[in-house]
Scaffold this motif. Structure first.
Motif, PDB file in Angstrom:
ATOM      1  N   TYR A  28     -74.531  40.867 -75.598  1.00 15.12           N
ATOM      2  CA  TYR A  28     -73.280  41.734 -75.119  1.00 15.12           C
ATOM      3  C   TYR A  28     -73.447  41.300 -73.774  1.00 15.12           C
ATOM      4  CZ  TYR A  28     -70.205  45.304 -73.488  1.00 15.12           C
ATOM      5  OH  TYR A  28     -69.257  46.078 -73.171  1.00 15.12           O
ATOM      6  N   ASP A  29     -74.271  41.541 -72.898  1.00 17.45           N
ATOM      7  CA  ASP A  29     -74.416  41.437 -71.434  1.00 17.45           C
ATOM      8  C   ASP A  29     -75.288  40.473 -71.088  1.00 17.45           C
ATOM      9  OD1 ASP A  29     -73.884  42.185 -68.969  1.00 17.45           O
ATOM     10  OD2 ASP A  29     -74.344  44.364 -69.274  1.00 17.45           O
ATOM     11  N   PRO A  30     -75.251  39.376 -71.614  1.00 19.55           N
ATOM     12  CA  PRO A  30     -76.470  38.464 -71.069  1.00 19.55           C
ATOM     13  C   PRO A  30     -76.852  38.473 -69.505  1.00 19.55           C
ATOM     14  CG  PRO A  30     -74.415  37.326 -71.687  1.00 19.55           C
ATOM     15  CD  PRO A  30     -74.054  38.715 -71.909  1.00 19.55           C
ATOM     16  N   GLU A  31     -75.868  38.607 -68.539  1.00 18.23           N
ATOM     17  CA  GLU A  31     -76.348  38.579 -67.177  1.00 18.23           C
ATOM     18  C   GLU A  31     -77.180  39.502 -66.894  1.00 18.23           C
ATOM     19  OE1 GLU A  31     -73.023  38.693 -68.330  1.00 18.23           O
ATOM     20  OE2 GLU A  31     -72.124  36.869 -67.507  1.00 18.23           O
ATOM     21  N   ALA A  32     -77.342  40.768 -67.769  1.00 16.51           N
ATOM     22  CA  ALA A  32     -78.339  41.779 -67.406  1.00 16.51           C
ATOM     23  C   ALA A  32     -79.334  41.496 -68.499  1.00 16.51           C
ATOM     24  CB  ALA A  32     -77.722  43.162 -67.637  1.00 16.51           C
ATOM     25  N   GLU A  33     -79.187  41.167 -69.878  1.00 17.83           N
ATOM     26  CA  GLU A  33     -79.848  41.443 -70.820  1.00 17.83           C
ATOM     27  C   GLU A  33     -80.798  40.285 -71.029  1.00 17.83           C
ATOM     28  OE1 GLU A  33     -78.546  43.542 -74.628  1.00 17.83           O
ATOM     29  OE2 GLU A  33     -76.780  43.044 -73.637  1.00 17.83           O
ATOM     30  N   CYS A  34     -80.341  38.963 -70.472  1.00 18.22           N
ATOM     31  CA  CYS A  34     -81.036  37.854 -70.315  1.00 18.22           C
ATOM     32  C   CYS A  34     -81.669  37.286 -68.895  1.00 18.22           C
ATOM     33  CB  CYS A  34     -80.336  36.615 -71.197  1.00 18.22           C
ATOM     34  SG  CYS A  34     -79.688  37.101 -72.566  1.00 18.22           S
ATOM     35  N   ALA A  35     -81.503  38.380 -68.100  1.00 20.18           N
ATOM     36  CA  ALA A  35     -82.007  38.135 -66.570  1.00 20.18           C
ATOM     37  C   ALA A  35     -83.447  37.879 -66.712  1.00 20.18           C
ATOM     38  CB  ALA A  35     -81.271  39.177 -65.960  1.00 20.18           C
ATOM     39  N   ASP A  36     -83.981  37.266 -65.547  1.00 21.12           N
ATOM     40  CA  ASP A  36     -85.256  37.172 -65.222  1.00 21.12           C
ATOM     41  C   ASP A  36     -85.716  38.512 -64.690  1.00 21.12           C
ATOM     42  OD1 ASP A  36     -85.777  36.551 -62.087  1.00 21.12           O
ATOM     43  OD2 ASP A  36     -83.903  35.709 -62.968  1.00 21.12           O
ATOM     44  N   PRO A  37     -87.018  39.028 -64.689  1.00 17.54           N
ATOM     45  CA  PRO A  37     -87.451  40.220 -64.076  1.00 17.54           C
ATOM     46  C   PRO A  37     -87.169  40.511 -62.660  1.00 17.54           C
ATOM     47  CG  PRO A  37     -89.243  39.148 -65.334  1.00 17.54           C
ATOM     48  CD  PRO A  37     -88.051  38.212 -65.472  1.00 17.54           C
ATOM     49  N   GLY A  38     -86.975  39.285 -61.890  1.00 19.40           N
ATOM     50  CA  GLY A  38     -87.187  39.664 -60.466  1.00 19.40           C
ATOM     51  C   GLY A  38     -85.498  39.800 -60.131  1.00 19.40           C
ATOM     52  N   THR A  39     -84.592  39.343 -60.871  1.00 18.72           N
ATOM     53  CA  THR A  39     -83.161  39.733 -60.752  1.00 18.72           C
ATOM     54  C   THR A  39     -82.891  40.998 -61.072  1.00 18.72           C
ATOM     55  OG1 THR A  39     -82.785  37.297 -61.384  1.00 18.72           O
ATOM     56  CG2 THR A  39     -80.853  38.983 -61.329  1.00 18.72           C
ATOM     57  N   LEU A  40     -83.670  41.483 -62.115  1.00 11.30           N
ATOM     58  CA  LEU A  40     -83.384  42.832 -62.714  1.00 11.30           C
ATOM     59  C   LEU A  40     -83.852  43.723 -61.869  1.00 11.30           C
ATOM     60  CD1 LEU A  40     -84.035  42.505 -66.627  1.00 11.30           C
ATOM     61  CD2 LEU A  40     -81.691  43.061 -65.357  1.00 11.30           C
ATOM     62  N   ALA A  44     -82.105  46.801 -59.883  1.00 15.04           N
ATOM     63  CA  ALA A  44     -82.341  48.229 -60.087  1.00 15.04           C
ATOM     64  C   ALA A  44     -82.738  48.685 -58.846  1.00 15.04           C
ATOM     65  CB  ALA A  44     -83.608  48.122 -61.023  1.00 15.04           C
ATOM     66  N   GLU A  45     -83.252  47.896 -57.694  1.00 15.23           N
ATOM     67  CA  GLU A  45     -83.764  48.557 -56.455  1.00 15.23           C
ATOM     68  C   GLU A  45     -82.472  49.060 -55.839  1.00 15.23           C
ATOM     69  OE1 GLU A  45     -86.730  50.060 -55.258  1.00 15.23           O
ATOM     70  OE2 GLU A  45     -87.562  48.091 -55.895  1.00 15.23           O
ATOM     71  N   ASP A  46     -81.463  48.210 -55.821  1.00 17.11           N
ATOM     72  CA  ASP A  46     -80.221  48.335 -54.871  1.00 17.11           C
ATOM     73  C   ASP A  46     -79.534  49.652 -55.492  1.00 17.11           C
ATOM     74  OD1 ASP A  46     -80.664  46.273 -53.271  1.00 17.11           O
ATOM     75  OD2 ASP A  46     -79.055  44.840 -54.527  1.00 17.11           O
ATOM     76  N   ARG A 343     -83.077  38.101 -75.199  1.00 19.13           N
ATOM     77  CA  ARG A 343     -83.161  39.128 -74.362  1.00 19.13           C
ATOM     78  C   ARG A 343     -84.556  39.460 -73.673  1.00 19.13           C
ATOM     79  NH1 ARG A 343     -80.230  40.421 -78.810  1.00 19.13           N
ATOM     80  NH2 ARG A 343     -78.202  41.234 -78.471  1.00 19.13           N
ATOM     81  N   THR A 344     -84.564  39.572 -72.413  1.00 18.27           N
ATOM     82  CA  THR A 344     -85.725  39.518 -71.702  1.00 18.27           C
ATOM     83  C   THR A 344     -86.555  40.936 -71.730  1.00 18.27           C
ATOM     84  OG1 THR A 344     -84.461  39.877 -69.784  1.00 18.27           O
ATOM     85  CG2 THR A 344     -85.448  37.687 -70.341  1.00 18.27           C
ATOM     86  N   SER A 345     -85.661  42.179 -72.055  1.00 19.57           N
ATOM     87  CA  SER A 345     -86.351  43.187 -71.954  1.00 19.57           C
ATOM     88  C   SER A 345     -87.400  43.749 -72.944  1.00 19.57           C
ATOM     89  CB  SER A 345     -85.200  44.495 -72.016  1.00 19.57           C
ATOM     90  OG  SER A 345     -84.751  44.600 -73.337  1.00 19.57           O
ATOM     91  N   PHE A 346     -88.351  44.599 -72.538  1.00 16.41           N
ATOM     92  CA  PHE A 346     -89.509  45.093 -73.486  1.00 16.41           C
ATOM     93  C   PHE A 346     -88.891  45.814 -74.627  1.00 16.41           C
ATOM     94  CE2 PHE A 346     -89.475  49.542 -72.688  1.00 16.41           C
ATOM     95  CZ  PHE A 346     -88.971  49.701 -71.461  1.00 16.41           C
ATOM     96  N   ARG A 347     -89.754  45.553 -75.658  1.00 19.69           N
ATOM     97  CA  ARG A 347     -89.442  46.318 -77.067  1.00 19.69           C
ATOM     98  C   ARG A 347     -90.360  47.358 -77.265  1.00 19.69           C
ATOM     99  NH1 ARG A 347     -88.884  41.243 -81.093  1.00 19.69           N
ATOM    100  NH2 ARG A 347     -90.800  40.604 -79.523  1.00 19.69           N
ATOM    101  N   ILE A 348     -89.749  48.374 -77.988  1.00 17.17           N
ATOM    102  CA  ILE A 348     -90.586  49.453 -78.545  1.00 17.17           C
ATOM    103  C   ILE A 348     -90.650  49.690 -80.014  1.00 17.17           C
ATOM    104  CG2 ILE A 348     -90.529  50.564 -76.302  1.00 17.17           C
ATOM    105  CD1 ILE A 348     -88.382  52.741 -77.581  1.00 17.17           C
ATOM    106  N   ARG A 349     -91.696  50.372 -80.474  1.00 14.33           N
ATOM    107  CA  ARG A 349     -91.475  51.218 -81.596  1.00 14.33           C
ATOM    108  C   ARG A 349     -91.851  52.659 -81.309  1.00 14.33           C
ATOM    109  NH1 ARG A 349     -88.918  49.027 -85.142  1.00 14.33           N
ATOM    110  NH2 ARG A 349     -89.712  47.056 -86.263  1.00 14.33           N
ATOM    111  N   CYS A 350     -91.146  53.665 -82.139  1.00 16.89           N
ATOM    112  CA  CYS A 350     -91.262  54.902 -81.645  1.00 16.89           C
ATOM    113  C   CYS A 350     -92.372  55.518 -82.661  1.00 16.89           C
ATOM    114  CB  CYS A 350     -90.136  55.739 -81.729  1.00 16.89           C
ATOM    115  SG  CYS A 350     -90.149  57.432 -81.290  1.00 16.89           S
ATOM    116  N   ILE A 351     -93.355  56.058 -82.148  1.00 21.84           N
ATOM    117  CA  ILE A 351     -94.413  56.672 -82.857  1.00 21.84           C
ATOM    118  C   ILE A 351     -94.111  58.080 -83.225  1.00 21.84           C
ATOM    119  CG2 ILE A 351     -96.877  57.155 -82.830  1.00 21.84           C
ATOM    120  CD1 ILE A 351     -97.515  54.876 -81.016  1.00 21.84           C
TER     121      ILE A 351
END
Ligand SMILES: [Zn+2]
Length: 458
Positions: A28-40, A44-46, A343-351
């Motif tokens: 949906y939002d590749p600029e954010a969802e596929c971005a490298d960690p440094g860009t993200l 976020a810092e801004d 997508r470059t973001s981390f993934r989770i399972r909820c316990i």
């Protein structure tokens, strides 16, 4: 015959494999969802710098809490700040009704108010500005729902309640994605079955409990589930959809793919969405919400694959009711990195919920572990079960009472006479404590088959 071009027209990325729905390969939002960690990180810092600079001026609650100390802090400094609890927000609300001292805008800028169900006491009030609704919740929700498989061509039977609850925000997201939305009241099984039978929908959205309940009905009545034409079942609102046996059962009953999503009202009702690759829910709050992980004592836990902890969230962009280091109360496990979807973001399972944890002979146990063992006995069991604990005890002496719902009578032949003993033996083998299994009939869990409390106290 020429191979179809499966590149994502927005990101240009080619998927790891050809999916059954070409849209599955889009982001949906590749600029954010596929971005490298440094860009993200820079994004976020801004956003955090802007949030931190004005927060103490905007909200008395944060002025008291941090004084002028927030401005100039970076994201790396966040772990030095105190954690924020639901109870503190509740007290802030009661101290200045109706919205509370943590409201970050003049009251006339509040344009949407939700009242959360609240497990104890009166409901909590969640206020949003128009920007919070459109630029924050809807954006995060669109990323998450798009990842789970809801696209413009989807016809979505939505059994999440609208009403006063934050799940109602889903309706706005579906509309924004251009999907056809078919709302049904939570637990309205009759209307859902009618919708399925006449072929209204190709996507079912609901709790894992409700989807399991429908699977039981399909088996009970000998219905042809796959003939309904449901291609996706998307579960949320509780961790059940992440339990393999539960997921497999729903998938088999409908002949559909099952993915999950998750969020929380105080931050974003959908904050994680699982992509078609399976393997856990992707974080979807890039640039808008900052996640951390903490242990039971509130100490930071590094957010890396294999880590288990409680997510803590900070609102990077949020005008009314931003949160700083808000304890979610969920317990999640971080899944392996490097999803083929791009997508470059981390993934989770909820316990499960931190509140639901109990201790047997010094070992921490989440009810979802018990549910997982019990669910492995499908089709003799439905997949729903719950731990029953006396009073508000955290330490439980074995045997631990577990109520397990029987499977549909027609499914998989008659259950063995010693089914309860077999489940007890399996819990003993896998979780190393003694359980006492009580088999119960369908519907004995009540709640219109909508949600299963993983742990009940009597
Ligand atoms: Zn993925």
């Amino acid at each position: 015959m020429a191979q179809p071009d499966t590149r994502n027209p927005r990101s240009g990325r080619r998927p790891g494999r050809l999916a059954d729905d070409p849209c599955d390969t889009y982001v949906y939002d590749p600029e954010a969802e596929c971005a490298d960690p440094g860009t993200l990180r820079a994004l976020a810092e801004d956003a955090w710098a802007a949030q931190a600079a004005g927060l103490a001026d905007r909200a008395p609650f944060y002025r008291d809490r941090f004084g002028a100390g927030l401005a100039g802090l970076t994201l790396d400094d966040l772990p030095s700040l105190p954690l924020l609890t639901k109870q503190e927000l509740k007290e802030s609300q009661l101290a200045d009704l109706p919205f509370g001292r943590h409201l970050g805008v003049p009251a006339d800028q509040v344009k949407k108010v939700y009242q959360t169900s609240g497990t104890t006491g009166s409901p909590s009030v969640l206020a949003l500005t128009a920007g919070d609704v459109h630029d924050v919740w809807r954006r995060i929700g669109s990323r998450a729902y798009f990842a789970t498989g809801i696209h413009a061509h989807s016809r979505v039977l939505n059994t999440f309640g609208a009403g006063p609850f934050v799940a109602g925000a889903t309706h706005g997201v579906l509309e924004h994605l251009g999907a056809c939305s078919i709302p049904v009241a939570p637990g309205d099984t009759g209307r859902v079955l009618n919708s399925l039978t006449i072929g209204l929908a190709d996507t079912l959205l609901g709790t894992a409990t409700f989807a399991t309940h429908l699977a039981t009905i399909i088996e009970d009545r000998g219905l042809d589930g796959p003939a309904f034409g449901i291609r996706h079942v998307i579960t949320g609102g509780e961790p059940g959809g992440g339990i393999p046996a539960v997921r497999d059962r729903i998938a088999a009953a409908f002949g559909a793919r099952v993915t999950e999503l998750m969020g929380l009202g105080d931050v974003s009702p959908s904050l994680f969405g699982e992509c078609p690759e399976g393997g856990g829910m992707h974080f979807a709050g890039q640039g808008l919400v900052w996640p951390e992980l903490v242990d039971a004592d509130g100490n930071p836990v590094e957010l890396r694959p294999g880590a288990v902890g409680e997510p803590v969230y900070t609102s990077l962009v949020r005008s009314a009711m931003p949160v700083v280091r808000f304890r979610s109360g969920d317990i999640v496990e971080i899944q392996p990195d490097g999803c083929p979807c791009g997508r470059t973001s981390f993934r989770i399972r909820c316990i499960g919920r931190a509140d639901d944890m109990f201790i047997v002979r010094g070992v921490n146990v989440y009810p979802s572990a018990v549910q997982e063992v019990a669910a492995s006995f499908t089709p003799w069991v439905s997949g729903r079960s719950r731990v029953v604990v006396t009073g508000d005890a955290v330490t439980v002496d074995p045997p631990v009472l577990v109520e397990v719902e029987r499977g549909a009578p027609g499914a998989g032949g008659a259950a063995p006479e010693d089914l309860a003993a077999r489940i007890e033996a399996e819990i003993r083998a896998r979780l190393t404590f003694r359980a006492r299994i009580v088999l119960v009939d369908d519907d004995s869990f009540g709640e219109a088959g909508y949600k299963t409390r993983a742990l009940v106290r009597r």
